[in-house]
Write an enzyme that holds these catalytic residues in place. Structure first.
Site, mmCIF file in Angstrom:
data_model
loop_
_atom_site.group_PDB
_atom_site.id
_atom_site.type_symbol
_atom_site.label_atom_id
_atom_site.label_comp_id
_atom_site.label_asym_id
_atom_site.label_seq_id
_atom_site.Cartn_x
_atom_site.Cartn_y
_atom_site.Cartn_z
ATOM 1 N N HIS A 199 0.827 -1.207 0.000
ATOM 2 C CA HIS A 199 0.000 0.000 0.000
ATOM 3 C C HIS A 199 0.861 1.257 0.000
ATOM 4 C CE1 HIS A 199 0.240 0.864 4.461
ATOM 5 N NE2 HIS A 199 0.389 -0.440 4.555
ATOM 6 N N ASP A 243 -0.544 4.286 0.592
ATOM 7 C CA ASP A 243 -1.105 5.298 1.498
ATOM 8 C C ASP A 243 -0.436 5.181 2.864
ATOM 9 O OD1 ASP A 243 -2.462 2.786 1.990
ATOM 10 O OD2 ASP A 243 -4.015 3.863 3.099
ATOM 11 N N ASP A 257 6.076 1.686 6.802
ATOM 12 C CA ASP A 257 4.681 1.267 6.589
ATOM 13 C C ASP A 257 4.004 2.194 5.590
ATOM 14 O OD1 ASP A 257 2.168 0.159 6.842
ATOM 15 O OD2 ASP A 257 1.806 0.944 8.860
ATOM 16 N N GLU A 265 -5.242 0.999 2.351
ATOM 17 C CA GLU A 265 -5.017 -0.007 3.398
ATOM 18 C C GLU A 265 -5.217 0.578 4.784
ATOM 19 O OE1 GLU A 265 -3.292 -2.727 6.285
ATOM 20 O OE2 GLU A 265 -2.713 -0.655 5.967
ATOM 21 N N GLU A 266 -4.722 1.795 4.979
ATOM 22 C CA GLU A 266 -4.784 2.395 6.324
ATOM 23 C C GLU A 266 -6.195 2.829 6.708
ATOM 24 O OE1 GLU A 266 -2.518 1.894 8.238
ATOM 25 O OE2 GLU A 266 -0.535 2.127 7.346
ATOM 26 N N ASP A 313 4.893 -6.019 4.618
ATOM 27 C CA ASP A 313 4.172 -4.993 5.378
ATOM 28 C C ASP A 313 4.051 -5.405 6.849
ATOM 29 O OD1 ASP A 313 2.768 -2.601 5.700
ATOM 30 O OD2 ASP A 313 0.835 -3.490 5.186
ATOM 31 N N HIS A 332 3.047 4.187 12.505
ATOM 32 C CA HIS A 332 1.860 4.937 12.996
ATOM 33 C C HIS A 332 2.218 5.964 14.070
ATOM 34 C CE1 HIS A 332 -1.412 1.866 11.581
ATOM 35 N NE2 HIS A 332 -0.359 1.856 10.783
HETATM 36 N N1 BES Z 1 1.370 -2.801 8.116
HETATM 37 C C1 BES Z 1 0.330 -2.666 9.063
HETATM 38 C C2 BES Z 1 -0.049 -3.969 9.735
HETATM 39 C C3 BES Z 1 1.023 -4.660 10.531
HETATM 40 C C4 BES Z 1 2.032 -3.968 11.167
HETATM 41 C C5 BES Z 1 0.985 -6.013 10.630
HETATM 42 C C6 BES Z 1 3.008 -4.634 11.881
HETATM 43 C C7 BES Z 1 1.933 -6.677 11.355
HETATM 44 C C8 BES Z 1 2.957 -5.993 11.973
HETATM 45 C C9 BES Z 1 -0.886 -2.077 8.364
HETATM 46 O O1 BES Z 1 -0.562 -0.997 7.536
HETATM 47 C C10 BES Z 1 -1.828 -1.527 9.403
HETATM 48 O O2 BES Z 1 -1.466 -0.600 10.067
HETATM 49 N N2 BES Z 1 -3.028 -2.086 9.493
HETATM 50 C C11 BES Z 1 -4.047 -1.548 10.327
HETATM 51 C C12 BES Z 1 -5.386 -2.044 9.909
HETATM 52 C C13 BES Z 1 -6.179 -1.084 9.079
HETATM 53 C C14 BES Z 1 -7.549 -1.632 8.843
HETATM 54 C C15 BES Z 1 -6.216 0.309 9.603
HETATM 55 C C16 BES Z 1 -3.855 -1.975 11.758
HETATM 56 O O3 BES Z 1 -3.339 -3.061 12.031
HETATM 57 O O4 BES Z 1 -4.259 -1.183 12.620
HETATM 58 MN MN MN Z 2 1.064 -1.418 6.371
HETATM 59 MN MN MN Z 3 -0.291 0.786 8.878
#
Ligand code: BES
Ligand code: MN
Ligand code: MN
Length: 455
Positions: A86, A88, A119, A152-153, A179, A426
């Site tokens: 992703h 974004d 990320d 994705e975010e 990711d 984040h």
């Molecule tokens: N890359 C992350 C997910 C992640 C980070 C998985 C570290 C394993 C280890 C992804 O971009 C993310 O932040 N996903 C969100 C979900 C989304 C629906 C907002 C999350 O996990 O909060």
């Molecule tokens: Mn991610």
């Molecule tokens: Mn993320």
């Protein structure tokens, strides 16, 4: 892959320079003010896919932000790798906690500092550069398809429809996603479990207007107090979620699986020190690694209402709000849990307030196999580039689309992530190690070779 690996080593400056250009565009998907920047990022990715050697690279419109698709098919009889990532990023705030501006990348102590550095711009771009190296040196061993999305975010709401409508286009033998994170550079790992998510917003309304907290206080329910009571009732003193039915479908791990999970190097003292906390807290009967990796959880992500300006204002507010999320594990379903949550919160609302619950995005949990061709090739590639055999781990984060890939495309995913916890995704001062970026590109090249070799 020898020529490609040599090429990668000789092109560090170029690869960093391009990543910096990508990091400078603030592609914040959650904030509609950045719509044009999100689009500009998609255009940039499309151009880079073409430059790297894709025969076709296109922008696919969705009701939200666009998806960038690119491909190079060298021989229909060779295996096909589908890369998902992703472009974004999360909002950068709180801005004042950044040591350098989030969209002006800098390298400090071997780390790239910028929103999206890890990320996922730094990570998905590794695939583009590995591909470039293999094309330039005539060492591509597989057909390659790229699907890089911009939502994705914010929950990948439109990607599901795109996947369902383009099954033929996305036909592949393995989906590779960078990711996720590893335990450390000394202890490389491959994520094999991601949590699901159910996210909702609660609005509690008390009296029809803000009131004087002395004139009315004690006689009328305060919606902030009431919301806090409701929230605290969602978990008991054993750290378990109290929503009826919440645990019904949770798969308990076998003693062996738990032992394997807990065999991963983890120092609770370091963990506490890093976070500056005196003690950890979580569900009774589970270790920190289990709480984070395999147990469902509930968290308040934000809570607001009343007066939060300077000084004090004596007010009994009319409204209070909270954003609440649950992280889900196999075999919980995001839709089912969202329904349970909405009903439960409506049920526990006392008659002296009105409550409105609005679901946001969600996603199902996913487990990826450790005996697939993809995992075996990934483990070989990590060992080749990092010098150590990786161990499988389960992460607490979510990538909503992974479960859907499995369901709709019937293709395994492999989570070839090179991030680290210290990258602070984040958070303010997100970063990504230059070593992880460069070795990640090399790892991906080896993956292509080993995947083509494994029958
Ligand atoms: N890359 C992350 C997910 C992640 C980070 C998985 C570290 C394993 C280890 C992804 O971009 C993310 O932040 N996903 C969100 C979900 C989304 C629906 C907002 C999350 O996990 O909060
Ligand atoms: Mn991610
Ligand atoms: Mn993320």
């Amino acid at each position: 892959m020898n020529a490609s690996v040599e090429y990668i080593k000789n092109h560090q400056e170029k690869f960093l320079d391009e990543l910096f250009k990508l990091l400078r565009i603030p592609s914040i998907s959650a904030d509609s003010q950045y719509k044009d920047e999100v689009r500009a990022t998609a255009d940039f990715v499309q151009a880079k896919l073409k430059e790297a050697g894709c025969d076709k690279a296109e922008i696919c419109e969705t009701p939200g932000h666009p998806i960038v698709y690119g491909e190079k098919i060298i021989d229909e009889s060779l295996p096909t790798i589908l890369v998902y990532g992703h472009y974004d990023v999360q909002p950068a705030d709180p801005l004042d906690l950044w040591d350098s501006p989030p969209f002006e990348p800098v390298i400090k102590d071997g780390r790239i500092y910028a929103r999206g550095a890890c990320d996922d711009k730094g990570q998905f771009y590794m695939h583009v550069k590995a591909f470039e190296a293999m094309v330039a040196n005539d060492e591509l061993t597989c057909n390659v398809k790229f699907m890089i999305e911009g939502e994705e975010e914010v929950g990948s709401d439109n990607l599901g429809d795109f996947v369902k409508a383009n099954k033929e286009k996305l036909k592949s033998d393995i989906i590779v996603i960078s990711d996720t994170s590893m335990i450390s550079n000394d202890c490389p790992s491959i994520t094999v479990g991601l949590k699901g998510l159910s996210y909702l917003e609660v609005e509690v309304t008390g009296p029809n207007r803000d009131l004087h907290s002395g004139v009315y206080g004690g006689g009328v329910a305060n919606p902030i107090n009431t919301l806090c009571d409701m929230i605290s009732s969602l978990m008991d003193d054993k750290g378990r979620v109290t929503i009826p039915g919440f645990y019904d479908k949770v798969v308990e791990l076998t003693a062996q699986e738990r032992a394997d999970l807990n065999a991963a190097p983890f120092d609770e003292e370091d963990y506490k020190k890093d976070l500056d906390i005196a003690a950890v807290k979580g569900e009774d009967g589970y270790t920190t690694l289990e709480r984070v990796g395999i147990r469902p959880t509930l968290d308040v992500n934000g809570i607001w209402g009343g007066y939060i300006g300077e000084g004090a204002k004596t007010v009994l507010p009319s409204k209070a709000y909270a954003k609440i999320s649950t992280r889900l594990v196999p075999n919980q379903s995001s839709d089912e849990i969202t329904e349970l949550l909405v009903k439960h919160i409506e049920n526990i609302a006392p008659d002296y307030v009105k409550v409105k619950v609005t679901p946001h995005h969600g996603g199902d949990p996913a487990v990826t196999p450790t005996d697939s061709k993809g995992y075996l090739a990934a483990a070989q590639a990590v060992e080749k580039a990092w010098g150590k055999k990786p161990i499988p781990t389960r992460d607490g984060g979510s990538i909503p689309i992974v479960a859907l890939f499995n369901e709709e495309l019937k293709v395994d995913s492999v989570l070839l992530g090179m991030g680290l916890d210290e990258d602070a995704i984040h958070s303010p001062n997100e970063s990504y190690g230059v070593e992880n970026y460069m070795k990640g590109i090399e790892t991906i090249s080896w993956f292509h070779q080993y995947f083509a070799e494994t029958k």
